[in-house]
Scaffold this motif. Structure first.
Motif, PDB file in Angstrom:
ATOM      1  N   ALA A 182       0.831  -1.205   0.000  1.00  0.00           N
ATOM      2  CA  ALA A 182       0.000   0.000   0.000  1.00  0.00           C
ATOM      3  C   ALA A 182       0.865   1.254   0.000  1.00  0.00           C
ATOM      4  N   ALA A 183       1.933   1.236   0.798  1.00  0.00           N
ATOM      5  CA  ALA A 183       2.825   2.392   0.870  1.00  0.00           C
ATOM      6  C   ALA A 183       3.534   2.612  -0.467  1.00  0.00           C
ATOM      7  N   THR A 184       3.943   1.520  -1.094  1.00  0.00           N
ATOM      8  CA  THR A 184       4.641   1.631  -2.375  1.00  0.00           C
ATOM      9  C   THR A 184       3.718   2.165  -3.459  1.00  0.00           C
ATOM     10  N   SER A 185       2.425   1.823  -3.388  1.00  0.00           N
ATOM     11  CA  SER A 185       1.486   2.316  -4.391  1.00  0.00           C
ATOM     12  C   SER A 185       1.323   3.832  -4.298  1.00  0.00           C
ATOM     13  N   ILE A 186       1.607   4.411  -3.129  1.00  0.00           N
ATOM     14  CA  ILE A 186       1.493   5.853  -2.938  1.00  0.00           C
ATOM     15  C   ILE A 186       2.701   6.575  -3.518  1.00  0.00           C
ATOM     16  N   LEU A 187       3.893   6.034  -3.278  1.00  0.00           N
ATOM     17  CA  LEU A 187       5.126   6.614  -3.819  1.00  0.00           C
ATOM     18  C   LEU A 187       5.995   5.453  -4.295  1.00  0.00           C
ATOM     19  N   PRO A 188       5.792   5.027  -5.556  1.00  0.00           N
ATOM     20  CA  PRO A 188       6.402   3.783  -6.046  1.00  0.00           C
ATOM     21  C   PRO A 188       7.904   3.651  -5.806  1.00  0.00           C
ATOM     22  N   ARG A 189       8.669   4.715  -5.983  1.00  0.00           N
ATOM     23  CA  ARG A 189      10.124   4.601  -5.811  1.00  0.00           C
ATOM     24  C   ARG A 189      10.562   4.856  -4.378  1.00  0.00           C
ATOM     25  N   ARG A 190       9.619   5.253  -3.527  1.00  0.00           N
ATOM     26  CA  ARG A 190       9.889   5.486  -2.103  1.00  0.00           C
ATOM     27  C   ARG A 190      11.021   6.489  -1.898  1.00  0.00           C
ATOM     28  N   ARG A 191      11.067   7.496  -2.736  1.00  0.00           N
ATOM     29  CA  ARG A 191      12.132   8.500  -2.642  1.00  0.00           C
ATOM     30  C   ARG A 191      11.528   9.888  -2.439  1.00  0.00           C
ATOM     31  N   ASP A 202       6.883  19.507  -4.965  1.00  0.00           N
ATOM     32  CA  ASP A 202       5.691  20.300  -4.681  1.00  0.00           C
ATOM     33  C   ASP A 202       5.213  20.022  -3.258  1.00  0.00           C
ATOM     34  N   ILE A 203       5.093  21.069  -2.443  1.00  0.00           N
ATOM     35  CA  ILE A 203       4.716  20.892  -1.039  1.00  0.00           C
ATOM     36  C   ILE A 203       3.326  20.279  -0.916  1.00  0.00           C
ATOM     37  N   LYS A 204       2.404  20.711  -1.772  1.00  0.00           N
ATOM     38  CA  LYS A 204       1.061  20.145  -1.724  1.00  0.00           C
ATOM     39  C   LYS A 204       1.094  18.641  -1.957  1.00  0.00           C
ATOM     40  N   LYS A 205       1.890  18.202  -2.927  1.00  0.00           N
ATOM     41  CA  LYS A 205       2.020  16.777  -3.210  1.00  0.00           C
ATOM     42  C   LYS A 205       2.665  16.060  -2.031  1.00  0.00           C
ATOM     43  N   MET A 206       3.668  16.676  -1.417  1.00  0.00           N
ATOM     44  CA  MET A 206       4.312  16.064  -0.248  1.00  0.00           C
ATOM     45  C   MET A 206       3.309  15.844   0.877  1.00  0.00           C
ATOM     46  N   LYS A 207       2.459  16.846   1.110  1.00  0.00           N
ATOM     47  CA  LYS A 207       1.462  16.729   2.175  1.00  0.00           C
ATOM     48  C   LYS A 207       0.474  15.615   1.859  1.00  0.00           C
ATOM     49  N   GLU A 208       0.096  15.504   0.584  1.00  0.00           N
ATOM     50  CA  GLU A 208      -0.825  14.438   0.194  1.00  0.00           C
ATOM     51  C   GLU A 208      -0.201  13.069   0.415  1.00  0.00           C
ATOM     52  N   VAL A 209       1.076  12.935   0.049  1.00  0.00           N
ATOM     53  CA  VAL A 209       1.779  11.667   0.244  1.00  0.00           C
ATOM     54  C   VAL A 209       1.886  11.351   1.730  1.00  0.00           C
ATOM     55  N   ALA A 210       2.252  12.351   2.528  1.00  0.00           N
ATOM     56  CA  ALA A 210       2.378  12.145   3.973  1.00  0.00           C
ATOM     57  C   ALA A 210       1.054  11.715   4.590  1.00  0.00           C
ATOM     58  N   GLU A 211      -0.033  12.390   4.206  1.00  0.00           N
ATOM     59  CA  GLU A 211      -1.346  12.047   4.745  1.00  0.00           C
ATOM     60  C   GLU A 211      -1.752  10.631   4.347  1.00  0.00           C
ATOM     61  N   ALA A 212      -1.444  10.259   3.102  1.00  0.00           N
ATOM     62  CA  ALA A 212      -1.787   8.914   2.646  1.00  0.00           C
ATOM     63  C   ALA A 212      -0.989   7.859   3.409  1.00  0.00           C
ATOM     64  N   ALA A 254     -11.739   2.751  -8.559  1.00  0.00           N
ATOM     65  CA  ALA A 254     -10.377   2.402  -8.130  1.00  0.00           C
ATOM     66  C   ALA A 254      -9.367   3.372  -8.719  1.00  0.00           C
ATOM     67  N   TYR A 255      -9.555   3.725  -9.978  1.00  0.00           N
ATOM     68  CA  TYR A 255      -8.664   4.691 -10.626  1.00  0.00           C
ATOM     69  C   TYR A 255      -8.707   6.028  -9.893  1.00  0.00           C
ATOM     70  N   GLU A 256      -9.921   6.475  -9.508  1.00  0.00           N
ATOM     71  CA  GLU A 256     -10.058   7.736  -8.782  1.00  0.00           C
ATOM     72  C   GLU A 256      -9.348   7.701  -7.433  1.00  0.00           C
ATOM     73  N   LEU A 257      -9.324   6.526  -6.820  1.00  0.00           N
ATOM     74  CA  LEU A 257      -8.717   6.389  -5.495  1.00  0.00           C
ATOM     75  C   LEU A 257      -7.204   6.199  -5.557  1.00  0.00           C
ATOM     76  N   GLY A 258      -6.650   6.131  -6.759  1.00  0.00           N
ATOM     77  CA  GLY A 258      -5.199   6.018  -6.895  1.00  0.00           C
ATOM     78  C   GLY A 258      -4.681   4.599  -6.958  1.00  0.00           C
ATOM     79  N   ILE A 259      -5.544   3.629  -7.185  1.00  0.00           N
ATOM     80  CA  ILE A 259      -5.130   2.228  -7.296  1.00  0.00           C
ATOM     81  C   ILE A 259      -4.682   1.976  -8.727  1.00  0.00           C
ATOM     82  N   SER A 280      -6.858   0.244   2.366  1.00  0.00           N
ATOM     83  CA  SER A 280      -7.753  -0.778   2.888  1.00  0.00           C
ATOM     84  C   SER A 280      -8.055  -1.832   1.826  1.00  0.00           C
ATOM     85  N   PHE A 281      -8.271  -1.384   0.600  1.00  0.00           N
ATOM     86  CA  PHE A 281      -8.520  -2.316  -0.503  1.00  0.00           C
ATOM     87  C   PHE A 281      -7.332  -3.248  -0.711  1.00  0.00           C
ATOM     88  N   VAL A 282      -6.131  -2.683  -0.703  1.00  0.00           N
ATOM     89  CA  VAL A 282      -4.923  -3.489  -0.911  1.00  0.00           C
ATOM     90  C   VAL A 282      -4.839  -4.596   0.131  1.00  0.00           C
TER      91      VAL A 282
END
Length: 362
Positions: free
Chosen positions: A167-176, A182-192, A282-287, A329-331
């Motif tokens: 699940a974590a890898t699906s949020i940021l595939p390269r984990r880097r 972009d700060i907004k993107k960072m916050k979204e990743v952190a929240e996820a 699923a596409y909308e949810l980022g899967i 949760s789906f994963v």
């Protein structure tokens, strides 16, 4: 075109050297290219400190040929850099068109300058200082968020859960985190990632439930059947899907339900409509499509769709079965199904019971 453009002087606390530092810090906010920044630094260095005082002329009048030689560029490239700075409102050309650049300095003071005038830059020094300050704050925030994201990955890894890691890898595939700017993107990743950590930490502490039902399950008002929930062991095989398309439609959240109705085209709900709607949601949810296909192959399209429906609906709930992140949760749910751990039927039963108890709003 005037040759005597003066300025109001640099604000207190900003020297020519400090101005160069501020430009470096505000480069991104100003939208300056590296060549434009180097040009401004050169121009500042080639003016005297007294040129930056109030009511003075602050300018250079090097020819295009001379500048091209000094920068190791072509005259056309220098002209483009100057045009960029003019458009940015940081310099002004003060020489007549098709005339050579020239100037006079008497006793250290510029009396006439037909060249590149820095008055616009000096007049914007306070604004540049504000931009630099904001950029420094943004850089600090970016650093903090990257460290936080890295820490979340470590905490998720410490759960020793393949589901959580996936699940974590699906949020940021390269984990880097360093690749995020972009700060907004960072916050979204952190929240996820925070949601993944919270959901899987909670999931590890909850029992896995299964519910017995008939092949075509309907929302049942019989209290005896509603309470027929038990702890389940591993099934002997994949087993038949005991939830009907109509039941799946009743379990779906508002958005998912609209998609199912759309694909049903006014006909009774069937699994084709449910599966297509679930794939879109699923596409909308980022899967990712890859992950969706893998789960469909492992546990079947209908069961995969039902996992998505339950995860999506539970993300809209509070309480012990509510989740913060539907995708995570789906994963976890679909992976457990693939490993033949009976979790889906139990969650369907619990959600059904909750719908009956609250009149459709669990």
């Amino acid at each position: 075109m005037t040759q005597h453009l003066t300025h109001g002087g640099l604000p207190d606390g900003i020297s020519p050297f400090r101005l160069k530092l501020l430009l470096q810090q505000a480069k991104t906010s100003l939208g300056l290219s590296s060549g434009a920044l180097k040009y401004l630094e050169f121009a500042i260095d080639n003016c005297q400190p007294s040129d930056f005082q109030q009511d003075r002329i602050c300018a250079i009048w090097h020819s295009l040929e001379r500048l091209a030689h000094l920068f190791g560029l072509s005259k056309r490239q220098i002209a483009r850099i100057e045009a960029e700075l003019v458009d940015a409102g940081l310099i002004k050309r003060t020489y007549p068109e098709r005339k050579s650049r020239s100037g006079d300095r008497v006793a250290g003071v510029i009396k006439r300058a037909a060249g590149i005038n820095l008055a616009p830059l000096i007049e914007q020094a306070e604004y540049i200082r504000a931009l630099a300050s904001r950029q420094m704050q943004a850089d600090e925030e970016s650093k903090r968020l990257r460290e936080h994201i890295q820490g979340l990955f470590r905490q998720i890894r410490d759960l020793e859960s393949v589901d959580a890691d996936e699940a974590a890898t699906s949020i940021l595939p390269r984990r880097r985190p360093a690749e995020l700017s972009d700060i907004k993107k960072m916050k979204e990743v952190a929240e996820a990632l925070e949601a993944v950590l919270a959901d899987f930490s909670k999931m590890d502490s909850q029992p896995e439930l299964s519910v017995e039902s008939d092949e075509n399950v309907r929302l049942n008002t019989n209290e005896e059947k509603k309470n027929k929930i038990r702890i389940a062991g591993k099934p002997k095989g994949e087993g038949r899907l005991t939830t009907s398309p109509a039941h799946a439609r009743l379990l779906a959240g508002t958005q998912m339900g609209e998609y199912i109705d759309l694909y049903a085209c006014g006909c009774p709900t069937d699994w084709t409509a449910v599966i297509r709607a679930a794939h879109e949601r699923a596409y909308e949810l980022g899967i990712s499509s890859r992950l969706w296909r893998e789960r469909c192959t492992q546990i079947g399209e209908a069961r995969t769709a039902l996992c998505l429906i339950v995860a999506d609906r539970n993300s809209q709930r509070d309480g012990p079965y509510g989740t913060k992140n539907a995708a995570a949760s789906f994963v976890g749910m679909a992976r457990k199904e693939a490993r033949q751990i009976a979790v889906l039927d139990g969650l369907v039963g619990e959600l059904t019971h909750a719908l009956l108890r609250t009149g459709g709003n669990p």
